[in-house]
Design an enzyme around this catalytic site. Structure first.
Site, PDB file in Angstrom:
ATOM      1  N   CYS A  17       0.839  -1.201   0.000  1.00 56.91           N
ATOM      2  CA  CYS A  17       0.000   0.000   0.000  1.00 56.91           C
ATOM      3  C   CYS A  17       0.872   1.249   0.000  1.00 56.91           C
ATOM      4  CB  CYS A  17      -0.950   0.002   1.196  1.00 56.91           C
ATOM      5  SG  CYS A  17      -0.124  -0.243   2.786  1.00 56.91           S
ATOM      6  N   GLN A  86      -7.828   7.379   6.424  1.00 59.28           N
ATOM      7  CA  GLN A  86      -7.021   8.592   6.301  1.00 59.28           C
ATOM      8  C   GLN A  86      -7.878   9.833   6.528  1.00 59.28           C
ATOM      9  OE1 GLN A  86      -4.448   8.697   2.854  1.00 59.28           O
ATOM     10  NE2 GLN A  86      -4.564  10.911   2.701  1.00 59.28           N
ATOM     11  N   VAL A 152      -8.503  29.962  -2.705  1.00 62.49           N
ATOM     12  CA  VAL A 152      -7.316  29.106  -2.813  1.00 62.49           C
ATOM     13  C   VAL A 152      -7.732  27.674  -3.162  1.00 62.49           C
ATOM     14  CG1 VAL A 152      -5.954  30.450  -1.185  1.00 62.49           C
ATOM     15  CG2 VAL A 152      -7.435  28.622  -0.332  1.00 62.49           C
ATOM     16  N   ARG A 301     -11.015   6.516 -18.451  1.00 66.74           N
ATOM     17  CA  ARG A 301      -9.965   7.056 -17.582  1.00 66.74           C
ATOM     18  C   ARG A 301     -10.488   7.313 -16.173  1.00 66.74           C
ATOM     19  NH1 ARG A 301      -8.242  12.261 -19.781  1.00 66.74           N
ATOM     20  NH2 ARG A 301      -6.690  12.182 -18.116  1.00 66.74           N
ATOM     21  N   ASP A 411      -0.667  19.191 -13.144  1.00 72.49           N
ATOM     22  CA  ASP A 411      -1.125  18.898 -14.510  1.00 72.49           C
ATOM     23  C   ASP A 411      -0.207  19.496 -15.565  1.00 72.49           C
ATOM     24  OD1 ASP A 411      -3.250  17.510 -13.512  1.00 72.49           O
ATOM     25  OD2 ASP A 411      -4.704  19.138 -13.749  1.00 72.49           O
ATOM     26  N   THR A 419      -4.878  14.264  -7.821  1.00 75.38           N
ATOM     27  CA  THR A 419      -4.448  15.228  -6.807  1.00 75.38           C
ATOM     28  C   THR A 419      -3.212  14.741  -6.078  1.00 75.38           C
ATOM     29  OG1 THR A 419      -6.723  16.004  -6.492  1.00 75.38           O
ATOM     30  CG2 THR A 419      -5.164  16.450  -4.725  1.00 75.38           C
ATOM     31  N   LYS A 504      18.625  -8.954  26.766  1.00 76.31           N
ATOM     32  CA  LYS A 504      18.181 -10.306  27.083  1.00 76.31           C
ATOM     33  C   LYS A 504      18.983 -10.774  28.303  1.00 76.31           C
ATOM     34  CE  LYS A 504      16.030 -14.204  25.808  1.00 76.31           C
ATOM     35  NZ  LYS A 504      14.618 -14.379  26.108  1.00 76.31           N
ATOM     36  N   ASN A 598      17.129 -10.302  37.195  1.00 75.68           N
ATOM     37  CA  ASN A 598      16.019 -11.181  36.828  1.00 75.68           C
ATOM     38  C   ASN A 598      15.793 -12.184  37.947  1.00 75.68           C
ATOM     39  OD1 ASN A 598      14.219 -13.023  35.723  1.00 75.68           O
ATOM     40  ND2 ASN A 598      15.058 -12.822  33.657  1.00 75.68           N
ATOM     41  N   CYS A 601      12.034 -15.298  36.219  1.00 74.61           N
ATOM     42  CA  CYS A 601      11.760 -16.174  35.071  1.00 74.61           C
ATOM     43  C   CYS A 601      10.905 -17.352  35.531  1.00 74.61           C
ATOM     44  CB  CYS A 601      13.080 -16.660  34.475  1.00 74.61           C
ATOM     45  SG  CYS A 601      12.861 -17.579  32.942  1.00 74.61           S
ATOM     46  N   LYS A 639      13.653  -7.356  39.062  1.00 75.27           N
ATOM     47  CA  LYS A 639      12.487  -7.737  38.263  1.00 75.27           C
ATOM     48  C   LYS A 639      11.679  -8.777  39.023  1.00 75.27           C
ATOM     49  CE  LYS A 639      11.018  -8.805  33.564  1.00 75.27           C
ATOM     50  NZ  LYS A 639      11.455  -9.037  32.161  1.00 75.27           N
ATOM     51  N   SER A 747       5.523  -7.819  23.790  1.00 72.04           N
ATOM     52  CA  SER A 747       4.574  -8.517  22.912  1.00 72.04           C
ATOM     53  C   SER A 747       4.079  -7.648  21.766  1.00 72.04           C
ATOM     54  CB  SER A 747       3.375  -9.034  23.729  1.00 72.04           C
ATOM     55  OG  SER A 747       3.793  -9.995  24.669  1.00 72.04           O
TER      56      SER A 747
END
Length: 779
Positions: A17, A86, A152, A301, A411, A419, A504, A598, A601, A639, A747
């Site tokens: 897109c 949009q 305008v 067109r 144009d 446009t 990590k 940590n 875990c 943690k 996540s």
């Protein structure tokens, strides 16, 4: 605009897109922001690439562009309604009534001579508005637009009907341009005796952009001698007359709509302009409207969206016909003779004089296109060179004409048909005008265009935060998880704009692990949803397979290259004072800004006496924090695991042990589901063995919010790094309200990519700004 529409977006990595959009609009980003209720962030993404984002959202032929490229185009539910989304996003921003400002982070060029250059733009249509906006964002302060009308917008205002594009939309976009200091002089036209290129050069203008469109209608000799008194009109006279009568604010002429009450109207042409003429004729009271064109439906067109509107309004399409003779009685048109057209074997279209048809009509509107046939305008463009179509010769890459100081787009450049293409012409020209103007003063610019983004007062909100004596550029960072598997991943995140990253988790060489596969699976809490809409994951991943040496070297390199961003090293050991002391000192020596211990875990490591095996015992947490505090001077955070009866007791133990804060929380231990065969998933090896894993994502957000809130109440002001289901600025602010100081994300990145940070930053700034303004604090 149903939520399901934007929720279906796949957020494609190499989005077709975006590639299909002439302005390279970042569709994925603005749809992400809408889905996160960050309407300002969505509008910012749109207007950064396309200053006429609202106009294009309303009139763009999306089926030929972004929507046509959507990977869901052939799916049962069809493609994403990108144009509608949009339009929605920019309309939401329009209602905020915020002025555009220049990017405050750009160098101040107010006193730089090259940026004081006089720049002229002729015509205030889409191409010129786009070009002027980007020039002003770059810092040019002497930009003037010359417009021949008292209004305008050019063709957008005068030829696109009110029901498709209201004038206040065009006016809104022009006001954003004027916010940056662009001036407009009305009633100034490109013609000998008024504005000419030679005159502009003599007046000291160093660069000129010509964007006047195609001012003159093309007309068949069949209609020579006919005018409006007979009932003959062309698109350049009919559509502006309709616009002036129906568009509030366009002009003060107080004219009325052309009166076609009860009449039959023939519209000649097969483009978008012809469709607009036909639907406007119906609104002027026409009883029947015939759209007559020389070729077949496959050669039209007009874009499908335009054709569908005309079909629904009962316009009658008559293909393979060409006008031969106008029937006039008593000075009024009463009909039109047409002959059959056919395509020969060579592909040429011919007219068969033996096959003739007559249509009764009171009005004929010619919409055969337009060109540049006015001698005064052509003379005003001297000394430009013209091509075989009598248009200025233009370099399609730079939009530069035969005269290096004159640029052209829209144009008039000979290629643009929509446009959005005109907007891109102006965008493209702005950069090369910038390069040209700087070269006049002996200055060079980047080879690759780097046009400034859209900015408002919202973007000036400071969301940097100081925690434990460390200044974070923003509160959003990467959690110690899959997105920080390696140093290059953290590097990409910092390049995208994340404020901090937690590596990590790594341990001593004696504690190295080998992860199994599959180890991360989608959650069942999302139902049949795959992709960005997933609400949870389950993982049985252990700590990093990489050594402490690798991570310490990576920390040093990251701090060398990213001095503003914060690197937090995540470490894990068993209940051993020497191990914690050695690893903490090694990480501090590598240059880490802080450590994260940590202690949480939920799987795999606990069996080794690590992770939550330590973090579930307040006394162990207390002692580990004391050991680390005695070993290092930099801040560290413990943690915490949610897999305890009362997380506040663990937080208090960390606090008493000297931790500078806590991270709440790690994943929740769980079993995602059992298959009908009785096997769990993930299942490892031939024996299909599994274990309880860590559940993450939005599904655990209520648990994480409760943990943060409880710790915040028990230990007021104590730094908390929140993690667990943070997938938007809105959710992040919820955690901040509950007592969090920093926000760790995992996540949501797995669902999409690192570019989410743009949405989070603009979203948080917008929420804070809107809450500070009394009339906007309910948004």
């Amino acid at each position: 605009m149903g939520r399901r529409n934007f929720a279906r977006c796949l957020k494609c990595a190499d989005a077709p897109c975006q590639r299909s959009c002439p302005t390279q609009l970042d569709v994925k980003s603005f749809i992400t922001s809408i889905s996160n209720k960050n309407y300002y962030g969505s509008a910012k993404a749109i207007l950064s690439d396309n200053p006429l984002g609202l106009t294009c959202g309303m009139v763009c032929p999306t089926s030929d562009l972004c929507v046509g490229g959507c990977n869901l185009f052939a799916s049962e539910e069809g493609p994403i309604n990108i144009g509608g989304l949009q339009q929605f996003a920019v309309e939401m921003f329009k209602d905020m009534r915020l002025a555009q400002v220049r990017d405050p982070s750009l160098p101040n060029v107010d006193d730089v001579e090259s940026y004081q250059a006089k720049v002229a733009l002729i015509g205030c249509g889409p191409a010129s508005i786009s070009c002027a906006s980007f020039l002003a964002r770059l810092g040019y302060s002497n930009v003037t637009v010359f417009e021949k009308e008292e209004f305008v917008g050019g063709l957008s205002s005068s030829e696109i009907p009110q029901f498709r594009l209201p004038y206040d939309v065009v006016s809104f976009e022009v006001e954003l341009m004027k916010d940056l200091g662009v001036k407009i002089e009305h009633k100034r036209s490109l013609a000998v005796g008024d504005v000419t290129l030679d005159d502009l050069k003599n007046q000291g203008y160093e660069a000129v952009f010509v964007g006047i469109g195609m001012p003159n209608p093309k007309c068949s000799p069949v209609f020579n001698g006919l005018d409006a008194t007979h009932g003959f009109l062309n698109s350049k006279s009919f559509l502006p007359a309709v616009a002036k009568a129906s568009k509030p604010g366009l002009c003060s002429c107080k004219s009325s709509m052309p009166d076609m009450q009860g009449s039959s109207v023939i519209v000649l042409g097969a483009g978008d302009t012809a469709m607009d003429c036909a639907t406007c004729a119906l609104r002027c009271g026409a009883k029947r409207v015939f759209i007559v064109f020389r070729k077949g439906f496959n050669n039209m067109r007009a874009v499908p969206e335009e054709m569908e509107v005309a079909k629904k309004e009962r316009c009658e399409f008559l293909p393979f016909l060409s006008p031969r003779e106008v029937i006039v009685k008593n000075g009024k048109i009463t009909g039109l003779k047409l002959c059959r057209t056919e395509q020969d074997d060579n592909g040429e279209w011919t007219e068969d004089e033996d096959q003739v048809a007559t249509l009764k009509a009171n009005y004929i509107i010619s919409a055969f296109g337009s060109g540049l046939s006015d001698d005064k305008v052509a003379a005003a463009l001297s000394p430009l060179k013209f091509d075989k179509w009598s248009l200025p010769a233009v370099d399609p890459n730079t939009m530069q004409t035969s005269e290096p100081w004159v640029f052209c787009g829209g144009d008039l450049a000979g290629v643009t048909q929509t446009t959005v293409e005109a907007v891109n012409d102006g965008k493209q020209a702005a950069w090369f005008m910038h390069a040209y103007l700087q070269s006049l003063h002996g200055l060079a610019v980047a080879t690759k265009p780097q046009l400034p983004r859209f900015f408002t007062a919202i973007d000036q909100v400071d969301i940097s935060v100081e925690v434990a004596g460390i200044r974070f550029p923003n509160p959003f960072g990467l959690a110690s998880a899959t997105p920080t598997t390696s140093a290059p991943m953290i590097r990409r995140a910092f390049e995208a704009g994340w404020g901090f990253a937690v590596t990590k988790t790594y341990g001593m060489d004696k504690d190295l692990v080998t992860n199994v596969s599959p180890r991360i699976v989608r959650g069942t809490t999302s139902g049949p949803v795959f992709g960005p809409g997933q609400s949870s994951f389950l993982n049985i991943e252990l700590i990093s397979e990489k050594t402490a040496e690798y991570w310490c070297r990576s920390v040093t390199e990251l701090k060398r290259d990213f001095k503003e961003q914060i690197v937090i090293a995540s470490i894990m050991c068993g209940y051993d004072e020497n191990d914690w002391t050695v690893l903490a000192k090694q990480s501090e020596a590598a240059g880490a800004d802080a450590l994260e211990l940590n202690l949480s875990c939920p799987h795999g490591m606990g069996e080794r006496g690590m992770g939550l095996a330590c973090g579930q015992d307040p006394e162990m947490v207390l002692n580990i924090c004391r050991w680390v505090r005695a070993a290092i001077k930099i801040p560290f955070f413990a943690k915490l695991t949610p897999n305890v009866t009362d997380i506040v007791n663990i937080a208090k133990a960390a606090h008493d042990g000297g931790a500078d804060g806590v991270t709440a929380t790690n994943t929740v231990s769980g079993l995602m589901g059992i298959q009908t065969s009785s096997n769990a998933w993930p299942a490892i090896g031939e024996a299909k063995r599994t274990t309880y894993g860590g559940v993450s994502g939005n599904a655990i957000r209520p648990i994480a919010l409760r943990a943060v809130s409880a710790i915040g109440r028990a230990l007021p002001g104590y730094p908390i790094l929140a993690t667990g289901g943070i997938d938007s600025a809105d959710v992040g602010l919820q955690f901040l309200h509950c007592g969090a100081h920093l926000l760790e994300v995992c996540s949501a990145i797995q669902n999409q990519d690192f570019t989410l940070i743009d949405d989070y930053i603009t979203g948080l700034k917008a929420l804070l700004y809107l809450q500070s303004i009394e009339e906007l604090n309910t948004w």
